[in-house]
Design an enzyme around this catalytic site. Structure first.
Site, mmCIF file in Angstrom:
data_model
loop_
_atom_site.group_PDB
_atom_site.id
_atom_site.type_symbol
_atom_site.label_atom_id
_atom_site.label_comp_id
_atom_site.label_asym_id
_atom_site.label_seq_id
_atom_site.Cartn_x
_atom_site.Cartn_y
_atom_site.Cartn_z
ATOM 1 C CB CYS A 75 -0.883 -0.013 1.247
ATOM 2 S SG CYS A 75 -1.865 1.469 1.393
ATOM 3 C CB CYS A 225 -4.941 3.594 -5.345
ATOM 4 S SG CYS A 225 -4.057 2.029 -5.263
HETATM 5 N N1 LIG Z 1 -6.540 -2.331 -2.014
HETATM 6 C C1 LIG Z 1 -5.188 -2.605 -2.379
HETATM 7 C C2 LIG Z 1 -4.233 -2.319 -1.262
HETATM 8 C C3 LIG Z 1 -4.159 -0.887 -0.876
HETATM 9 C C4 LIG Z 1 -3.515 -0.014 -1.947
HETATM 10 C C5 LIG Z 1 -3.373 1.386 -1.449
HETATM 11 N N2 LIG Z 1 -4.507 2.145 -1.208
HETATM 12 C C6 LIG Z 1 -2.221 2.173 -1.991
HETATM 13 O O1 LIG Z 1 -2.130 3.357 -1.634
HETATM 14 O O2 LIG Z 1 -1.350 1.630 -2.673
HETATM 15 C C7 LIG Z 1 -5.030 -4.079 -2.788
HETATM 16 O O3 LIG Z 1 -5.821 -4.930 -2.347
HETATM 17 O O4 LIG Z 1 -4.096 -4.362 -3.533
#
Ligand SMILES: N[C@@H](CCC[C@H](N)C(=O)O)C(=O)O
EC number: 5.1.1.7
Length: 321
Positions: A75, A225
């Site tokens: 993340c 993200c």
């Molecule tokens: N939901 C993603 C993990 C989290 C990613 C995140 N918000 C970021 O900032 O990179 C997954 O399940 O891969």
């Protein structure tokens, strides 16, 4: 009492739990239940729980539990906030953090704005091998800028793991309905992504300037993200050489604000270097009894606002001018 933090990177919101402060660390089933409960109900909710653990070779270890209780390998936005937490805990500005697949290099960056601390985090390892996502489409070994009519007939898609899985499409205008529908489909039972995928649509605004919106696996629509914006920057650098200046950072705007990425392309594309630079904002400190944490009882929290959010809002206002 135990201290939890509510934090965000580009308004991608998380809770941080430092397991090393507990008499008895929470086992995985309790972490999963706590993540679901915290993210749904507490202080307006969040996208995930970031768990800090001890590490043999790094300053600390980060685990990422999505809002639905699933665990992700990485993340990017979360790593910046955990990096700030560890940096302040151990008074260090350069160090490594262990993540599920790799130890990653961290450095404190220049503040993004007055009162908006920022960190630069390495995003790795990178793989374009569809089996690493995992992704299956017509037995293709990798997918870079290809039509997939079953997804959306007029768009081209690229797939990359950093190491969590991302599907990226550059579009002239972002259609949120299409993004939501595709994101939901590919994160329900489907023949293409058996473990789901983070889906990002990106618009090129200018040289080294992008807008990225993401439908996240285990979450849904998110403000930002970090791994998605990093993966998108890498695909942008690979595909749009006339809009990419490799000597400069890329500014990546998102619904929660803006981050910077840096892409060092390598002729072996998997060996390219990726860095994500952005805010690490702590919005609330929460005191909770350790037994309540184990029981997933969030009824007796003592919450204090840090006052940092107004600085972040001033930063967002400054970039919207
Ligand atoms: N939901 C993603 C993990 C989290 C990613 C995140 N918000 C970021 O900032 O990179 C997954 O399940 O891969």
């Amino acid at each position: 009492m135990v201290k939890l933090l509510k934090v965000h990177g580009s308004e991608n919101k998380f809770f941080i739990l430092d397991q090393t402060l507990l008499d008895t660390p929470l086992p995985d089933d309790e972490l999963k239940a706590l993540a679901i409960n915290l993210c749904k109900n507490t202080l307006g909710g969040a996208d995930g729980l970031l768990v800090v653990d001890t590490s043999e070779n790094c300053l600390g270890k980060m685990r990422v539990i999505n809002a639905d209780g699933s665990e992700a390998k990485m993340c990017g936005n979360g790593l910046r906030t955990v990096s700030r937490y560890l940096s302040e805990k151990y008074h260090l500005n350069e160090f490594k953090v262990e993540t599920l697949e790799a130890p990653l290099s961290i450095s404190k960056a220049e503040d993004f704005y007055e009162g908006v601390p920022a960190f630069s985090v390495e995003i790795a390892p990178i793989s374009f091998n569809n089996t690493d996502l995992p992704f299956s489409y017509q037995q293709m070994p990798e997918m870079i800028d290809q039509n997939i009519p079953e997804f959306l007939p007029k768009q081209k898609f690229s797939a990359v793991a950093v190491p969590n899985p991302h599907l990226i499409s550059f579009v002239p205008e972002i259609n949120e309905d299409d993004l939501g529908t595709l994101g939901k489909t590919l994160n329900s039972t489907n023949p293409y992504f058996p473990e789901g995928v983070n889906v990002s649509f990106a618009k090129i605004l200018d040289t080294n300037k992008l807008f990225v919106q993401t439908y996240e696996r285990g979450v849904g629509f998110t403000n930002a993200c970090g791994t998605g914006m990093s993966a998108t920057s890498l695909i942008f650098a690979l595909l749009h050489s006339n809009g990419f200046d490799p000597t400069q950072d890329i500014s990546v705007y998102n619904p929660g604000g803006m981050v910077k990425t840096h892409v060092n392309l390598n002729s072996i594309k998997e060996l390219s270097e990726l860095h994500l630079i952005g805010n690490a904002t702590f919005t609330h400190e929460i005191q909770i009894n350790e037994q309540d944490l184990h029981n997933n009882d969030l009824n007796n929290l003592t919450v204090t606002k840090t006052g940092e959010q107004k600085n972040y809002q001033a930063f967002v206002d400054s970039i919207s001018d």
